[in-house]
Design a protein around this motif. Structure first.
Motif, PDB file in Angstrom:
ATOM      1  N   ILE A   1      12.097  -1.458  -7.570  1.00  0.00           N
ATOM      2  CA  ILE A   1      11.535  -1.651  -6.227  1.00  0.00           C
ATOM      3  C   ILE A   1      11.079  -3.104  -6.178  1.00  0.00           C
ATOM      4  N   ASN A   2      11.491  -3.804  -5.130  1.00  0.00           N
ATOM      5  CA  ASN A   2      11.229  -5.247  -5.071  1.00  0.00           C
ATOM      6  C   ASN A   2       9.876  -5.572  -4.461  1.00  0.00           C
ATOM      7  N   GLU A   3       9.318  -6.685  -4.910  1.00  0.00           N
ATOM      8  CA  GLU A   3       8.134  -7.250  -4.264  1.00  0.00           C
ATOM      9  C   GLU A   3       8.495  -7.453  -2.793  1.00  0.00           C
ATOM     10  N   GLY A   4       7.646  -6.989  -1.895  1.00  0.00           N
ATOM     11  CA  GLY A   4       7.923  -7.192  -0.475  1.00  0.00           C
ATOM     12  C   GLY A   4       8.784  -6.102   0.157  1.00  0.00           C
ATOM     13  N   ASP A   5       9.149  -5.085  -0.601  1.00  0.00           N
ATOM     14  CA  ASP A   5       9.831  -3.946   0.013  1.00  0.00           C
ATOM     15  C   ASP A   5       8.849  -3.232   0.947  1.00  0.00           C
ATOM     16  N   TYR A   6       9.398  -2.517   1.915  1.00  0.00           N
ATOM     17  CA  TYR A   6       8.537  -1.840   2.895  1.00  0.00           C
ATOM     18  C   TYR A   6       8.351  -0.362   2.563  1.00  0.00           C
ATOM     19  N   MET A   7       7.129   0.110   2.780  1.00  0.00           N
ATOM     20  CA  MET A   7       6.843   1.540   2.637  1.00  0.00           C
ATOM     21  C   MET A   7       6.139   1.999   3.915  1.00  0.00           C
ATOM     22  N   TYR A   8       6.238   3.297   4.196  1.00  0.00           N
ATOM     23  CA  TYR A   8       5.643   3.852   5.407  1.00  0.00           C
ATOM     24  C   TYR A   8       4.239   4.398   5.130  1.00  0.00           C
ATOM     25  N   LEU A   9       3.282   3.934   5.925  1.00  0.00           N
ATOM     26  CA  LEU A   9       1.872   4.284   5.724  1.00  0.00           C
ATOM     27  C   LEU A   9       1.233   4.843   6.993  1.00  0.00           C
ATOM     28  N   VAL A  10       0.362   5.795   6.816  1.00  0.00           N
ATOM     29  CA  VAL A  10      -0.486   6.273   7.919  1.00  0.00           C
ATOM     30  C   VAL A  10      -1.848   6.579   7.333  1.00  0.00           C
ATOM     31  N   HIS A  11      -2.816   5.699   7.581  1.00  0.00           N
ATOM     32  CA  HIS A  11      -4.150   5.976   7.033  1.00  0.00           C
ATOM     33  C   HIS A  11      -5.232   5.150   7.704  1.00  0.00           C
ATOM     34  N   SER A  12      -6.444   5.686   7.693  1.00  0.00           N
ATOM     35  CA  SER A  12      -7.595   5.018   8.296  1.00  0.00           C
ATOM     36  C   SER A  12      -8.556   4.521   7.229  1.00  0.00           C
ATOM     37  N   TYR A  13      -8.426   5.056   6.025  1.00  0.00           N
ATOM     38  CA  TYR A  13      -9.307   4.697   4.904  1.00  0.00           C
ATOM     39  C   TYR A  13      -8.448   4.107   3.797  1.00  0.00           C
ATOM     40  N   PHE A  14      -9.054   3.268   2.952  1.00  0.00           N
ATOM     41  CA  PHE A  14      -8.259   2.621   1.916  1.00  0.00           C
ATOM     42  C   PHE A  14      -9.018   2.543   0.601  1.00  0.00           C
ATOM     43  N   VAL A  15      -8.261   2.406  -0.483  1.00  0.00           N
ATOM     44  CA  VAL A  15      -8.830   2.175  -1.807  1.00  0.00           C
ATOM     45  C   VAL A  15      -8.839   0.666  -2.016  1.00  0.00           C
ATOM     46  N   PRO A  16     -10.007   0.068  -2.315  1.00  0.00           N
ATOM     47  CA  PRO A  16     -10.037  -1.377  -2.526  1.00  0.00           C
ATOM     48  C   PRO A  16      -9.256  -1.756  -3.795  1.00  0.00           C
ATOM     49  N   THR A  17      -9.058  -3.051  -4.018  1.00  0.00           N
ATOM     50  CA  THR A  17      -8.375  -3.437  -5.257  1.00  0.00           C
ATOM     51  C   THR A  17      -9.352  -3.275  -6.417  1.00  0.00           C
ATOM     52  N   ILE A  18      -8.881  -2.607  -7.464  1.00  0.00           N
ATOM     53  CA  ILE A  18      -9.710  -2.284  -8.626  1.00  0.00           C
ATOM     54  C   ILE A  18      -8.865  -2.485  -9.887  1.00  0.00           C
ATOM     55  N   ASN A  19      -9.448  -2.252 -11.045  1.00  0.00           N
ATOM     56  CA  ASN A  19      -8.694  -2.414 -12.301  1.00  0.00           C
ATOM     57  C   ASN A  19      -7.443  -1.551 -12.338  1.00  0.00           C
ATOM     58  N   GLU A  20      -7.527  -0.383 -11.719  1.00  0.00           N
ATOM     59  CA  GLU A  20      -6.416   0.574 -11.771  1.00  0.00           C
ATOM     60  C   GLU A  20      -5.318   0.275 -10.745  1.00  0.00           C
ATOM     61  N   THR A  21      -5.497  -0.776  -9.946  1.00  0.00           N
ATOM     62  CA  THR A  21      -4.505  -1.100  -8.921  1.00  0.00           C
ATOM     63  C   THR A  21      -3.169  -1.485  -9.552  1.00  0.00           C
ATOM     64  N   ILE A  22      -2.091  -0.850  -9.089  1.00  0.00           N
ATOM     65  CA  ILE A  22      -0.761  -1.220  -9.600  1.00  0.00           C
ATOM     66  C   ILE A  22       0.176  -1.629  -8.455  1.00  0.00           C
ATOM     67  N   GLY A  23      -0.382  -1.759  -7.253  1.00  0.00           N
ATOM     68  CA  GLY A  23       0.394  -2.222  -6.110  1.00  0.00           C
ATOM     69  C   GLY A  23      -0.570  -2.537  -4.979  1.00  0.00           C
ATOM     70  N   GLN A  24      -0.258  -3.581  -4.208  1.00  0.00           N
ATOM     71  CA  GLN A  24      -1.175  -3.991  -3.138  1.00  0.00           C
ATOM     72  C   GLN A  24      -0.446  -4.106  -1.812  1.00  0.00           C
ATOM     73  N   SER A  25      -1.239  -4.058  -0.750  1.00  0.00           N
ATOM     74  CA  SER A  25      -0.700  -4.295   0.568  1.00  0.00           C
ATOM     75  C   SER A  25      -1.798  -4.965   1.387  1.00  0.00           C
ATOM     76  N   GLU A  26      -1.444  -5.452   2.574  1.00  0.00           N
ATOM     77  CA  GLU A  26      -2.444  -6.126   3.402  1.00  0.00           C
ATOM     78  C   GLU A  26      -2.531  -5.530   4.786  1.00  0.00           C
ATOM     79  N   TYR A  27      -3.744  -5.215   5.174  1.00  0.00           N
ATOM     80  CA  TYR A  27      -4.003  -4.814   6.556  1.00  0.00           C
ATOM     81  C   TYR A  27      -5.421  -5.285   6.866  1.00  0.00           C
ATOM     82  N   GLY A  28      -5.522  -6.483   7.410  1.00  0.00           N
ATOM     83  CA  GLY A  28      -6.847  -7.083   7.627  1.00  0.00           C
ATOM     84  C   GLY A  28      -7.417  -7.632   6.336  1.00  0.00           C
ATOM     85  N   LEU A  29      -7.143  -6.966   5.233  1.00  0.00           N
ATOM     86  CA  LEU A  29      -7.567  -7.397   3.909  1.00  0.00           C
ATOM     87  C   LEU A  29      -6.565  -6.862   2.894  1.00  0.00           C
TER      88      LEU A  29
END
Lengths: 251, 192
Positions: free
Chosen positions: B129-157
């Protein structure tokens, strides 16, 4: 960055895709599953299926169709048309629909919005609003546009948001079928009025119309039917052109 | 055998179909024994956090899930419930991942609904899976970036779009609805 969505809409009658202008003069436009698969392959971001049939077997036929669609495609899809109870919603979601779209039934019994949102979450609830401009005011219409009401579009939009709609699908009946562009002014105002995503519908005719609906209308998604069904606009090309206009799209 | 945890939330049919397209049969179950002995477990989730937690508790799954030893994949709300707590109704989750789930700012349209880029991808879950590939999301709450983060995205932050702790994986997006990239992710999970 979240991308703008392009959503082909398939009107369904007795299990077939149909298309008319301003909800009349329906023509056959093919097998829904075949069309859906084609659109998914062409990078459509989502699909909407609106069932306009009025037969007694309608519910069963639609539920079966939803199951066939879910088995075939790997992008999200919304199902609407005559949904009026929690049971209707439950069957469609169980068969693989990601969202349901509620229109007239929400106006007749607004609490249905609360009930669906509480039970299944607001992420799966699209409230569809058909409206027409009368003496400078946008008034909502029911039953596929046949029945006028005195309800103001923007007031209703605020109410459906408060009641738990996850998204609004706004169709301008003045623009639907005209291919003269979307109702950008009303759309921009809607985006200021509510804080949930807005899907623009009605009026798509050219690639430029899509550029405008995102840049001027501030829509989060744009829906169209006939221009895709009859290959007047190619989805691949549409997205490529939008990208050159610096609109974030998934390619 | 792949078990999809059944606690009566939303659309799991699409997930089953996505697995079927990969040639894999799954069972939808809330049976303690079946889940425990299955090879992989998928923990889906949609709707309200409090309703979902209540349903897990009803059948004792809140005790079972944290003790699973095989690979577990939480999807969407399923990922959020792996965490300590969510602002959504101030509900306590399963406490597997030490962090709190937060609501997106009111300045953004909420829910975030649609396709977003995934970046800074780590682990075998994102093979091919490439950096910058698109995934489909539907959510109002998010998990912040933490030690366990293995993928990131941006929506306001910048936020966590995927997390991992030991055998527990979580993805905020819906792989079953994310076209070929999503299908690849499910394939990777099945091959872990």
């Amino acid at each position: 960055m979240l991308t703008k969505r392009i959503i082909p809409c398939l009107d369904i009658k007795d299990g077939r895709t149909v298309k008319g202008v301003n909800f009349i003069n329906l023509r056959d436009a093919g097998d829904p599953v075949e069309l859906a698969t084609k659109y998914a392959y062409q990078n459509a971001d989502e699909l909407v299926f609106l069932d306009i049939s009025a037969t007694e077997q309608k519910r069963k036929t639609l539920a079966e169709l939803v199951l066939r669609i879910a088995a075939a495609i790997d992008i999200p899809f919304t199902v609407g048309g005559g949904i009026s109870s929690i049971e209707d919603v439950s069957v469609l979601l169980k068969n693989g629909a990601d969202k349901v779209s509620i229109n007239s039934a929400a106006v007749k019994r607004p609490n249905l919005i609360n009930e669906v949102a509480t039970r299944f979450g607001n992420q799966c609830l699209v409230v569809a609003i058909d409206a027409k401009q009368i003496n400078n005011d946008w008034k909502i219409h029911l039953v596929g546009g046949k029945e006028a009401t005195k309800i103001d579009l923007f007031e209703w939009a605020r109410e459906v948001e408060n009641r738990g709609a996850g998204e609004i699908l706004f169709t301008s009946m003045d623009h639907d079928g005209t291919k003269n562009g979307f109702a950008n002014k009303a759309l921009a105002k809607l985006s200021e009025t509510v804080n949930i995503p807005i899907i623009a519908s009605g009026g798509a005719g050219t690639i430029e119309h899509f550029t405008e609906v995102f840049k001027i209308g501030n829509a989060d998604a744009a829906l169209a039917a006939s221009i895709f069904h009859y290959d007047e606009i190619d989805l691949f090309n549409l997205k490529k052109q939008l990208k050159t206009q610096h609109i974030a799209v998934r390619i | 055998m792949i078990a999809i945890i059944d606690y009566n939330v939303g659309n799991v049919k699409s997930l089953q179909f996505a697995l079927e397209r990969l040639g894999v049969k799954s069972i939808l179950t809330n049976d303690y024994g079946l889940i425990k002995k299955s090879e992989k477990v998928i923990f889906p989730g949609q709707g309200a956090a409090s309703t979902a937690m209540d349903k897990l508790k009803e059948v004792g799954l809140d005790k079972l899930i944290p003790n699973l030893k095989q690979p577990v994949l939480g999807i969407c709300l399923g990922m959020q419930l792996l965490c300590d707590n969510t602002e959504e109704g101030d509900v306590d989750g399963l406490g597997i991942i030490k962090c709190n789930v937060i609501k997106f700012s009111d300045k953004l349209k909420v829910p975030q609904m649609g396709w977003n880029k995934v970046k800074k991808l780590r682990t075998r879950l994102f093979n091919k899976i490439n950096e910058g590939d698109y995934m489909y999301l539907v959510h109002s709450y998010f998990v912040p970036t933490i030690n366990e983060t293995i993928g990131q995205s941006e929506y306001g932050l910048t936020y966590s779009v995927a997390v991992q702790k030991e055998n527990f994986f979580g993805v905020q997006f819906h792989p079953e609805k994310s076209s070929s990239a999503g299908s690849q992710l499910l394939k990777n999970f099945l091959e872990l």
